[in-house]
Scaffold this active site. Structure first.
Site, PDB file in Angstrom:
ATOM      1  N   ARG A 289      81.038  76.749  40.630  1.00 22.59           N
ATOM      2  CA  ARG A 289      81.557  75.581  39.929  1.00 22.59           C
ATOM      3  C   ARG A 289      81.639  74.353  40.838  1.00 22.59           C
ATOM      4  NH1 ARG A 289      80.436  75.054  35.639  1.00 22.59           N
ATOM      5  NH2 ARG A 289      79.562  73.130  36.469  1.00 22.59           N
TER       6      ARG A 289
ATOM      7  N   LYS B 282      83.078  50.897  43.463  1.00 25.90           N
ATOM      8  CA  LYS B 282      83.629  51.567  42.282  1.00 25.90           C
ATOM      9  C   LYS B 282      83.143  53.008  42.252  1.00 25.90           C
ATOM     10  CE  LYS B 282      84.001  47.248  39.704  1.00 25.90           C
ATOM     11  NZ  LYS B 282      83.542  46.454  38.552  1.00 25.90           N
TER      12      LYS B 282
ATOM     13  N   LYS C 289      86.559  37.644  46.548  1.00 25.11           N
ATOM     14  CA  LYS C 289      86.336  37.734  45.111  1.00 25.11           C
ATOM     15  C   LYS C 289      87.279  36.776  44.384  1.00 25.11           C
ATOM     16  CE  LYS C 289      85.339  41.847  43.508  1.00 25.11           C
ATOM     17  NZ  LYS C 289      83.882  41.690  43.260  1.00 25.11           N
TER      18      LYS C 289
ATOM     19  N   GLU D  91      82.195  35.497  45.933  1.00 29.01           N
ATOM     20  CA  GLU D  91      81.901  35.621  44.507  1.00 29.01           C
ATOM     21  C   GLU D  91      82.275  34.336  43.785  1.00 29.01           C
ATOM     22  OE1 GLU D  91      83.316  39.204  42.126  1.00 29.01           O
ATOM     23  OE2 GLU D  91      84.661  37.632  41.381  1.00 29.01           O
TER      24      GLU D  91
ATOM     25  N   ASP E 214      78.908  36.144  39.473  1.00 32.61           N
ATOM     26  CA  ASP E 214      79.609  37.182  38.715  1.00 32.61           C
ATOM     27  C   ASP E 214      79.587  36.877  37.224  1.00 32.61           C
ATOM     28  OD1 ASP E 214      81.223  39.549  38.465  1.00 32.61           O
ATOM     29  OD2 ASP E 214      82.927  38.232  38.055  1.00 32.61           O
TER      30      ASP E 214
END
Length: 294
Positions: free
Chosen positions: A110, A145, A177, A210, A231
């Site tokens: 698994r 992410k 950002k 950004e 962005d």
């Protein structure tokens, strides 16, 4: 390729120690006090052979990680790789064969499959985007992410799909950002803040900023940053931004990047396209382990 032991310090550029940390945690989570089922129903000394088969098409990633999983459960288990990481496979293909102590194979199945299925899903999703932009100069890159604790494997899977890695972590590069920029007024104040950063960073540290509107570009360009991320720009607005940047910085596009949007973004002329979806939104590739008792 048969795998019984691993002596190299890296596997395809991934530190073996990092792989082992992930596997040790995963195996301890899944098998903290022994495998009650395998330890009681599998006859002592029983051996088996099995095949890992694809139930849908995809791009392989994680074969060596699967083999390492089995090796850690029982070093007598041998894994033979029939498809290479980064290679496409069709539904019904046999990807790996496994031979050795039956109890160990069942115990490691698994954890090994979970990682193989997720990594292959990421490689597959990446390859879709890479193929869509192959006629342009744009490169497909990942983002931060990623699944906590699995970044090193997921970034390797992106490479298997033909993608390129973005910064690995917060320590690796400067990247301001929207929430960073919200602390400053757009214009001279923002330019001054970015120039101050540049004066304090080492000469080898890249600066990326950004922007979410073309109005932000003059202040950022004045600061002399290395990369500008557009962005969530509409592809129709990207050429105007590129014309304003005029080669003074590398141009990256991000936001809402998927198989239906990536081609238009690439054809608009950007250098890099980053996608979080290739790591955070994939569905595991359907792979199965079929066993035959030897």
């Amino acid at each position: 390729m048969s795998t019984t032991t691993t002596s190299a310090r890296t596997i395809h550029g991934v530190p073996l120690a990092a792989i082992d940390r992930i596997l040790d945690l995963a195996l301890a989570e899944d098998n903290p006090r022994g495998d009650i089922t395998a330890d009681t129903i599998v006859p002592a000394g029983a051996t088996a052979t099995c095949a890992v088969r694809a139930r849908q098409a995809g791009v392989l990633s994680g074969a060596t990680v699967f083999a390492r999983t089995m090796e850690k459960v029982n070093p007598d288990i041998q894994v033979r790789q029939l498809v290479t990481d980064g290679e496409r496979f069709a539904a019904g293909d046999t990807l790996l064969t496994v031979t050795g102590p039956a109890a160990g194979i069942l115990t490691g199945e698994r954890v090994g499959l979970n990682l193989l299925q997720r990594m292959s899903a990421i490689a597959t999703a990446t390859r879709v985007l890479v193929d869509e932009v192959a006629h342009t100069k744009a490169r497909i890159v990942d983002t931060r992410k990623t699944t906590p604790g699995l970044r090193v494997l997921e970034r390797y899977a992106v490479r298997c799909g033909g993608g390129v890695n973005h910064r690995d972590n917060l320590s690796e590069a400067f990247m301001a950002k929207d929430n960073h920029l919200a602390l400053f007024e757009n214009g001279p104040e923002l330019t001054a803040a970015l120039k101050d950063v540049r004066s304090r960073l080492g000469h080898t540290t890249a600066m990326e900023v950004e922007v979410d509107s073309i109005e932000q570009l003059p202040a950022v360009l004045e600061a002399g940053v290395d990369v500008i991320m557009l962005d969530n720009f509409d592809p129709a607005d990207i050429p105007a931004a590129i014309e304003l940047i005029a080669g003074r910085a590398l141009v990256e596009a991000s936001g809402n990047i998927n198989a239906s949007t990536v081609r238009a973004v690439a054809e608009a002329g950007v250098d890099v396209i980053s996608s979080g979806a290739i790591t955070h939104s994939v569905q595991a590739i359907d792979l199965g382990l079929d066993m035959v008792v030897a």
